[in-house]
Design a protein around this motif. Structure first.
Motif, mmCIF file in Angstrom:
data_model
loop_
_atom_site.group_PDB
_atom_site.id
_atom_site.type_symbol
_atom_site.label_atom_id
_atom_site.label_comp_id
_atom_site.label_asym_id
_atom_site.label_seq_id
_atom_site.Cartn_x
_atom_site.Cartn_y
_atom_site.Cartn_z
ATOM 1 N N ASP A 129 -13.555 67.286 24.365
ATOM 2 C CA ASP A 129 -12.534 67.151 25.399
ATOM 3 C C ASP A 129 -13.104 67.263 26.799
ATOM 4 O O ASP A 129 -12.372 67.517 27.763
ATOM 5 C CB ASP A 129 -11.443 68.221 25.195
ATOM 6 N N GLY A 130 -14.401 67.043 26.931
ATOM 7 C CA GLY A 130 -15.034 67.100 28.248
ATOM 8 C C GLY A 130 -15.247 68.529 28.720
ATOM 9 O O GLY A 130 -14.896 69.495 28.039
ATOM 10 N N TRP A 131 -15.843 68.619 29.916
ATOM 11 C CA TRP A 131 -16.130 69.927 30.493
ATOM 12 C C TRP A 131 -16.115 69.847 32.016
ATOM 13 O O TRP A 131 -16.592 68.852 32.563
ATOM 14 C CB TRP A 131 -17.498 70.425 30.021
ATOM 15 N N PRO A 132 -15.506 70.840 32.676
ATOM 16 C CA PRO A 132 -14.901 72.066 32.156
ATOM 17 C C PRO A 132 -13.587 71.816 31.415
ATOM 18 O O PRO A 132 -12.949 70.784 31.615
ATOM 19 C CB PRO A 132 -14.697 72.916 33.412
ATOM 20 N N ASN A 133 -13.226 72.785 30.602
ATOM 21 C CA ASN A 133 -12.019 72.691 29.788
ATOM 22 C C ASN A 133 -11.087 73.842 30.161
ATOM 23 O O ASN A 133 -11.482 75.010 30.083
ATOM 24 C CB ASN A 133 -12.394 72.771 28.306
ATOM 25 N N LEU A 149 -25.825 88.084 25.562
ATOM 26 C CA LEU A 149 -26.324 86.714 25.699
ATOM 27 C C LEU A 149 -25.518 85.994 26.775
ATOM 28 O O LEU A 149 -24.292 86.082 26.805
ATOM 29 C CB LEU A 149 -26.221 85.962 24.371
ATOM 30 N N THR A 150 -26.207 85.259 27.619
ATOM 31 C CA THR A 150 -25.534 84.671 28.772
ATOM 32 C C THR A 150 -25.731 83.171 28.926
ATOM 33 O O THR A 150 -25.049 82.549 29.736
ATOM 34 C CB THR A 150 -26.024 85.346 30.071
ATOM 35 N N GLU A 151 -26.665 82.583 28.192
ATOM 36 C CA GLU A 151 -26.975 81.166 28.401
ATOM 37 C C GLU A 151 -26.357 80.303 27.307
ATOM 38 O O GLU A 151 -26.766 80.360 26.150
ATOM 39 C CB GLU A 151 -28.488 80.938 28.468
ATOM 40 N N MET A 152 -25.381 79.493 27.712
ATOM 41 C CA MET A 152 -24.692 78.582 26.797
ATOM 42 C C MET A 152 -24.972 77.141 27.212
ATOM 43 O O MET A 152 -24.980 76.803 28.401
ATOM 44 C CB MET A 152 -23.175 78.829 26.818
ATOM 45 N N ARG A 153 -25.216 76.301 26.197
ATOM 46 C CA ARG A 153 -25.367 74.869 26.434
ATOM 47 C C ARG A 153 -24.395 74.123 25.529
ATOM 48 O O ARG A 153 -24.196 74.506 24.372
ATOM 49 C CB ARG A 153 -26.817 74.426 26.166
ATOM 50 N N LEU A 154 -23.801 73.078 26.065
ATOM 51 C CA LEU A 154 -22.814 72.295 25.331
ATOM 52 C C LEU A 154 -23.322 70.869 25.164
ATOM 53 O O LEU A 154 -23.803 70.259 26.116
ATOM 54 C CB LEU A 154 -21.480 72.279 26.089
ATOM 55 N N GLN A 203 -15.138 71.114 19.524
ATOM 56 C CA GLN A 203 -13.888 70.345 19.577
ATOM 57 C C GLN A 203 -12.829 70.964 20.468
ATOM 58 O O GLN A 203 -12.065 70.248 21.113
ATOM 59 C CB GLN A 203 -13.342 70.184 18.151
ATOM 60 N N LEU A 204 -12.727 72.271 20.492
ATOM 61 C CA LEU A 204 -11.653 72.937 21.222
ATOM 62 C C LEU A 204 -12.209 73.819 22.333
ATOM 63 O O LEU A 204 -13.120 74.612 22.110
ATOM 64 C CB LEU A 204 -10.809 73.799 20.272
ATOM 65 N N GLY A 205 -11.618 73.661 23.515
ATOM 66 C CA GLY A 205 -12.018 74.517 24.627
ATOM 67 C C GLY A 205 -11.804 75.987 24.320
ATOM 68 O O GLY A 205 -12.578 76.851 24.751
ATOM 69 N N GLU A 206 -10.764 76.297 23.571
ATOM 70 C CA GLU A 206 -10.475 77.681 23.201
ATOM 71 C C GLU A 206 -11.641 78.293 22.415
ATOM 72 O O GLU A 206 -12.023 79.446 22.633
ATOM 73 C CB GLU A 206 -9.200 77.736 22.368
#
Length: 245
Positions: free
Chosen positions: A44-48, A34-39, A17-20
């Motif tokens: 609020d869309g991406w990038p945030n 760890l380096t691999e993140m998936r959303l 929910q929050l970019g923060e």
């Protein structure tokens, strides 16, 4: 990571929910390698713009983050999926702790993903149904309130313990090696030199035992060169006549 290099789990944030919070999760990940993140469908869309400052330098994780419309698409290439939730939500699956999940990830073939649900509501039943195991953190039964980054960091930390050799204890590199024996002998002799004329080694039949006790005390801490030199300086100052004030 050696043989575990290609097994590091993917962190999948489902409908965050929050970019923060995404930024804080990235920070938690990178702290433990760890380096691999998936959303999945970030609200609020991406990038945030709020994610970057909260990541505190973990920009590489955010820059490489991939976005998917559904959870199923996000884990399509993963053979092992773990859903973090405090409730089974009617889905019967094995339940593991972060430590147990790390063991399983290290031992299983194929890529692994750990799912984290939205901050307010957690994963939906449809998300959990994609998982092989449910991942829960043992927690105070009277207060179970982890935020997203805290949950991520617990899982990342447990994985880092499996992938030992990639992380560094911050204080370990700063520690100096123990002083050589000759420096310790000099320190002990210095103590004895100052104590002898002051009648410390009394009575005569206890001199050997007292000297041995003093030696044991001074050799126990494993002083390094700087510490021995500092103590010698202290003794030298104590051995001088007091200054007039």
């Amino acid at each position: 990571m050696g043989d575990l290099a290609g097994k590091a789990p993917i962190i999948v944030l489902v409908r965050p929910q929050l970019g923060e919070n995404i930024g804080k999760a990235a920070r938690a990940m990178l702290n433990f390698g760890l380096t691999e993140m998936r959303l999945v469908a970030p609200r609020d869309g991406w990038p945030n713009p709020s994610a970057g400052p909260a990541a505190s330098g973990a920009d590489s994780v955010l820059n490489d983050a991939k976005v998917y419309e559904t959870t199923a698409e996000a884990v399509a290439d993963c053979a092992n999926v773990y859903a973090t939730t405090v409730r089974k939500r009617g889905v019967t699956k094995p339940v593991v702790t972060p430590e147990q999940a790390a063991d399983l990830i290290a031992s299983r073939d194929g890529r692994s993903a750990i799912l984290f649900g939205p901050e307010r509501s957690g994963l939906e039943t449809e998300d959990v149904a994609l998982a092989r195991e449910i991942l829960t953190v043992p927690i105070n039964p009277d207060f179970g309130s982890l935020n997203l980054a805290q949950a991520v960091i617990l899982c990342a930390y447990e994985w880092s313990k499996k992938a030992d050799g990639t992380l560094v204890q911050p204080t370990a590199e700063d520690a100096l090696p123990p002083a050589p024996q000759e420096e310790l002998e000099g320190l002990i002799a210095h103590f004895e030199q100052l104590l002898q004329p002051r009648g410390y080694f009394q009575p005569p039949d206890r001199v050997a035992a007292t000297r041995l006790t003093l030696r044991n005390i001074l050799t126990r801490p494993g002083w390094n060169h700087l510490e021995v030199r500092t103590l010698r300086g202290v003794l030298s100052s104590l051995g001088k006549p007091p200054r007039d004030t």
